[in-house]
Scaffold this motif. Sequence first.
Motif, PDB file in Angstrom:
ATOM      1  N   GLU A 166       0.854  -1.188   0.000  1.00  0.00           N
ATOM      2  CA  GLU A 166       0.000   0.000   0.000  1.00  0.00           C
ATOM      3  C   GLU A 166       0.891   1.239   0.000  1.00  0.00           C
ATOM      4  O   GLU A 166       1.845   1.333   0.780  1.00  0.00           O
ATOM      5  CB  GLU A 166      -0.913   0.015   1.222  1.00  0.00           C
ATOM      6  CG  GLU A 166      -2.002  -1.037   1.188  1.00  0.00           C
ATOM      7  CD  GLU A 166      -3.007  -0.863   2.305  1.00  0.00           C
ATOM      8  OE1 GLU A 166      -3.182   0.291   2.753  1.00  0.00           O
ATOM      9  OE2 GLU A 166      -3.602  -1.866   2.726  1.00  0.00           O
ATOM     10  N   SER A 194      -7.994   2.447  -2.366  1.00  0.00           N
ATOM     11  CA  SER A 194      -9.032   2.622  -1.362  1.00  0.00           C
ATOM     12  C   SER A 194      -8.591   3.692  -0.374  1.00  0.00           C
ATOM     13  O   SER A 194      -7.449   3.651   0.116  1.00  0.00           O
ATOM     14  CB  SER A 194      -9.295   1.305  -0.617  1.00  0.00           C
ATOM     15  OG  SER A 194     -10.234   1.485   0.422  1.00  0.00           O
ATOM     16  N   ASP A 195      -9.471   4.664  -0.114  1.00  0.00           N
ATOM     17  CA  ASP A 195      -9.229   5.698   0.899  1.00  0.00           C
ATOM     18  C   ASP A 195      -7.889   6.392   0.723  1.00  0.00           C
ATOM     19  O   ASP A 195      -7.135   6.585   1.677  1.00  0.00           O
ATOM     20  CB  ASP A 195      -9.311   5.091   2.307  1.00  0.00           C
ATOM     21  CG  ASP A 195     -10.690   4.541   2.618  1.00  0.00           C
ATOM     22  OD1 ASP A 195     -11.677   5.095   2.087  1.00  0.00           O
ATOM     23  OD2 ASP A 195     -10.783   3.555   3.364  1.00  0.00           O
ATOM     24  N   GLY A 196      -7.555   6.745  -0.521  1.00  0.00           N
ATOM     25  CA  GLY A 196      -6.325   7.470  -0.777  1.00  0.00           C
ATOM     26  C   GLY A 196      -5.084   6.613  -0.879  1.00  0.00           C
ATOM     27  O   GLY A 196      -3.983   7.146  -1.074  1.00  0.00           O
ATOM     28  N   SER A 197      -5.217   5.306  -0.746  1.00  0.00           N
ATOM     29  CA  SER A 197      -4.073   4.399  -0.849  1.00  0.00           C
ATOM     30  C   SER A 197      -4.118   3.643  -2.167  1.00  0.00           C
ATOM     31  O   SER A 197      -5.199   3.272  -2.654  1.00  0.00           O
ATOM     32  CB  SER A 197      -4.060   3.396   0.304  1.00  0.00           C
ATOM     33  OG  SER A 197      -3.944   4.057   1.546  1.00  0.00           O
TER      34      SER A 197
END
Length: 456
Positions: A46, A76-79
């Motif tokens: 990640e 997901s969520d900025g990753s």
Amino acid sequence: MNALEQLAGERPGRLAQRLSRLSASIQPLVLQEEGSLVRMIGIKLEAVGCQAPIGSRCKIITDEGDTIEAEVVGFSDGSLFLMPEGNLRGVKLGARVVPLQTGGVVSVDEQLLGRVVDGAGNPIDGRGHIGCLHHVPLKGESINPLHRSPITEPLDVGVRAINALLTLGKGQRVGLFAGSGVGKSTLLGMMTRHTEADVIVVALVGERGREVREFVDDILGPAGLARAIVVATPADDSPLMRIHGAWRATAIAEFFAARGKNVLLLMDSLTRVAQAQREIGLAVGEPPVSKGYPPSVFSELPALVERAGNGVNGSITAVYTVLVEGGDFDDPVSDASRAILDGHIVLSREVADSGLFPAIDIDSSVSRLMPSIAGEEQLASARLVKALYATYQQNRDLINIGAYQAGSDESIDRAIAAAPRIRGFIAQAGNEKVDMAASTAALFQVASPELEGAGQ
């Protein structure tokens, strides 16, 4: 005043020219976005602080200055979720992640003939660098259904039983279903050496490293390798590298087919491709839907297979091996493969244990395109031979223990009489080549006594 007015009128034009020359000489400053690794779980990485689209590539830089390429497989969520292509030795928390501007490409031209490369295109045969001049996308588009040429011409693979009973056409996609140790690699080697094709591309995906060397040196041999390109990604390669091996081999086949060549693509095995995609899918959080396989497996397989076939210029005839583990021909990968292929050739352990090679179970095998590319006499003879073989197999136990009395059933009597001829017809040495004409002549010879007995 007139001179001053003229000079004043010229100054704006000269100023504009100077500004134009200066702006042309200024190089634009490109700011390269970088991120960093924040987590590693299993084979999933990640990264935060950078953006990249799905399918693009990133470069991971270690403290020692080494670089590892990875592919973006989710977010997901900025990753960003990354899947590494190589070994992660030296990678630690906070390592720099640099998105690359170019996506996955394949370097290819005639220099690849006779060479062995890995999933990243690097030569592994010790014969030096390959300086290919052309580049094609790693994951190209499948052939437009309306641009596919019909399959009307048979393909001579040099194997008598396949040529006569399971005739393949140029541009057909067929599955070779077999368990371990029944001779599928040897049969692939025969087809590689004997098939009438301009270029042969072999993808060895997920095999043991020892088997790669054996296939290249012993099964393929110098003569077979001379017109072949081998892409080898052994079992110890990363899942992404194994999948890239399958895509790279397909892209190479597409390059030559686009130039009017008849290409034979052999992939061993489609099951290993599915297993590699399963590892990636589960690592990024996909739910298992069928015996541990996530949904992406069943979308990846058709996307790979549909890139083979007849195009506008050339053709890609593809043979995909499917590993049948535990004799289960209805496992998810086998079932999905049969649905998207144009036929299947089954190698039976029972036939192999009887000493017959190639161990083709002609009763369970079928070429869906044979009726459109074979003549009526050949079709009738093939149907008769397969019917005799099926009758003998159904009553073999009774025959072997002596429980069947000759004359009790005419069809069984005919099957018993024909059994030695059928076994002799299927049997073929690994270094023996039987062309299409000789194969059909041998088929007529096996079937003719039965046709005459039936009054035909």
